[in-house]
Design a protein around this motif. Structure first.
Motif, PDB file in Angstrom:
ATOM      1  N   GLN A 259       0.846  -1.181   0.000  1.00  0.00           N
ATOM      2  CA  GLN A 259       0.000   0.000   0.000  1.00  0.00           C
ATOM      3  C   GLN A 259       0.891   1.242   0.000  1.00  0.00           C
ATOM      4  O   GLN A 259       1.867   1.299   0.741  1.00  0.00           O
ATOM      5  CB  GLN A 259      -0.889   0.019   1.237  1.00  0.00           C
ATOM      6  CG  GLN A 259      -1.899  -1.116   1.282  1.00  0.00           C
ATOM      7  CD  GLN A 259      -3.045  -0.853   0.328  1.00  0.00           C
ATOM      8  OE1 GLN A 259      -3.649   0.197   0.351  1.00  0.00           O
ATOM      9  NE2 GLN A 259      -3.318  -1.822  -0.527  1.00  0.00           N
ATOM     10  N   VAL A 260       0.553   2.212  -0.846  1.00  0.00           N
ATOM     11  CA  VAL A 260       1.315   3.460  -0.901  1.00  0.00           C
ATOM     12  C   VAL A 260       0.387   4.647  -0.702  1.00  0.00           C
ATOM     13  O   VAL A 260      -0.778   4.623  -1.104  1.00  0.00           O
ATOM     14  CB  VAL A 260       2.088   3.624  -2.233  1.00  0.00           C
ATOM     15  CG1 VAL A 260       3.182   2.580  -2.358  1.00  0.00           C
ATOM     16  CG2 VAL A 260       1.170   3.586  -3.427  1.00  0.00           C
ATOM     17  N   SER A 261       0.924   5.679  -0.066  1.00  0.00           N
ATOM     18  CA  SER A 261       0.229   6.951   0.057  1.00  0.00           C
ATOM     19  C   SER A 261       0.633   7.816  -1.123  1.00  0.00           C
ATOM     20  O   SER A 261       1.808   7.857  -1.499  1.00  0.00           O
ATOM     21  CB  SER A 261       0.612   7.654   1.362  1.00  0.00           C
ATOM     22  OG  SER A 261       0.191   6.903   2.470  1.00  0.00           O
TER      23      SER A 261
ATOM     24  N   THR B  75      10.051  14.055   5.691  1.00  0.00           N
ATOM     25  CA  THR B  75      10.690  13.079   4.809  1.00  0.00           C
ATOM     26  C   THR B  75      10.066  13.117   3.424  1.00  0.00           C
ATOM     27  O   THR B  75      10.768  13.099   2.413  1.00  0.00           O
ATOM     28  CB  THR B  75      10.585  11.659   5.403  1.00  0.00           C
ATOM     29  OG1 THR B  75      11.246  11.644   6.665  1.00  0.00           O
ATOM     30  CG2 THR B  75      11.214  10.617   4.492  1.00  0.00           C
ATOM     31  N   ILE B  76       8.752  13.213   3.359  1.00  0.00           N
ATOM     32  CA  ILE B  76       8.063  13.271   2.067  1.00  0.00           C
ATOM     33  C   ILE B  76       8.473  14.531   1.307  1.00  0.00           C
ATOM     34  O   ILE B  76       8.763  14.472   0.105  1.00  0.00           O
ATOM     35  CB  ILE B  76       6.540  13.196   2.276  1.00  0.00           C
ATOM     36  CG1 ILE B  76       6.188  11.819   2.852  1.00  0.00           C
ATOM     37  CG2 ILE B  76       5.784  13.466   0.981  1.00  0.00           C
ATOM     38  CD1 ILE B  76       4.844  11.732   3.523  1.00  0.00           C
TER      39      ILE B  76
ATOM     40  N   HIS C 223      -4.610  10.023  -1.487  1.00  0.00           N
ATOM     41  CA  HIS C 223      -5.268   8.746  -1.236  1.00  0.00           C
ATOM     42  C   HIS C 223      -4.225   7.646  -1.052  1.00  0.00           C
ATOM     43  O   HIS C 223      -3.034   7.883  -1.217  1.00  0.00           O
ATOM     44  CB  HIS C 223      -6.220   8.395  -2.380  1.00  0.00           C
ATOM     45  CG  HIS C 223      -5.537   8.175  -3.699  1.00  0.00           C
ATOM     46  ND1 HIS C 223      -5.196   9.209  -4.543  1.00  0.00           N
ATOM     47  CD2 HIS C 223      -5.118   7.047  -4.316  1.00  0.00           C
ATOM     48  CE1 HIS C 223      -4.613   8.725  -5.630  1.00  0.00           C
ATOM     49  NE2 HIS C 223      -4.550   7.411  -5.504  1.00  0.00           N
ATOM     50  N   ILE C 224      -4.711   6.455  -0.727  1.00  0.00           N
ATOM     51  CA  ILE C 224      -3.858   5.261  -0.618  1.00  0.00           C
ATOM     52  C   ILE C 224      -4.283   4.309  -1.715  1.00  0.00           C
ATOM     53  O   ILE C 224      -5.471   4.167  -2.002  1.00  0.00           O
ATOM     54  CB  ILE C 224      -4.000   4.602   0.770  1.00  0.00           C
ATOM     55  CG1 ILE C 224      -3.429   5.527   1.846  1.00  0.00           C
ATOM     56  CG2 ILE C 224      -3.300   3.243   0.802  1.00  0.00           C
ATOM     57  CD1 ILE C 224      -3.569   5.008   3.260  1.00  0.00           C
TER      58      ILE C 224
ATOM     59  N   THR D   3       3.009   3.407   5.408  1.00  0.00           N
ATOM     60  CA  THR D   3       3.464   3.470   6.803  1.00  0.00           C
ATOM     61  C   THR D   3       4.307   4.714   7.084  1.00  0.00           C
ATOM     62  O   THR D   3       4.550   5.043   8.242  1.00  0.00           O
ATOM     63  CB  THR D   3       4.281   2.216   7.165  1.00  0.00           C
ATOM     64  OG1 THR D   3       5.358   2.096   6.225  1.00  0.00           O
ATOM     65  CG2 THR D   3       3.412   0.959   7.106  1.00  0.00           C
ATOM     66  N   LEU D   4       4.753   5.396   6.035  1.00  0.00           N
ATOM     67  CA  LEU D   4       5.564   6.613   6.208  1.00  0.00           C
ATOM     68  C   LEU D   4       4.636   7.796   6.448  1.00  0.00           C
ATOM     69  O   LEU D   4       3.794   8.119   5.604  1.00  0.00           O
ATOM     70  CB  LEU D   4       6.427   6.870   4.969  1.00  0.00           C
ATOM     71  CG  LEU D   4       7.266   8.142   4.985  1.00  0.00           C
ATOM     72  CD1 LEU D   4       8.283   8.111   6.119  1.00  0.00           C
ATOM     73  CD2 LEU D   4       7.946   8.339   3.657  1.00  0.00           C
TER      74      LEU D   4
END
Length: 86
Positions: A2-4, A33-34, A61-62, A27-28
């Motif tokens: 899963q990615v944001s 950091t982003i 979204h994810i 999870t990040l």
């Protein structure tokens, strides 16, 4: 995986707009950091130092990452999808 997805708009040094998505593991949660990943990408486009903060980079979204995105994240921690003006 899963990615944001973070929808990102940055004004280039010539005044035009860059639109791209930053994809990171879901999870990040560290915005710093982003934003750092976004700055890393901007440097590759000759746009280092352009403003990139919450106003320009928003969670969207994810989603489920495909194999290419997973490989990119494994190598550098993030993946970029170029949308406009990149």
């Amino acid at each position: 995986m899963q990615v944001s997805v973070f929808d990102t708009y940055v004004t280039r040094t010539d005044g035009s707009i860059m639109h791209f998505d930053i994809l990171v593991p879901s999870t990040l949660t560290s915005e710093a950091t982003i934003h750092e990943y976004g700055q890393t990408y901007l440097a590759t486009k000759g746009q280092a130092g352009q403003p990139l903060a919450a106003k320009e980079c928003r969670f969207c979204h994810i989603e489920e990452a495909d194999e290419m995105v997973q490989t990119s994240i494994a190598q550098q921690g993030f993946h970029i999808i170029e949308m406009q003006g990149c």
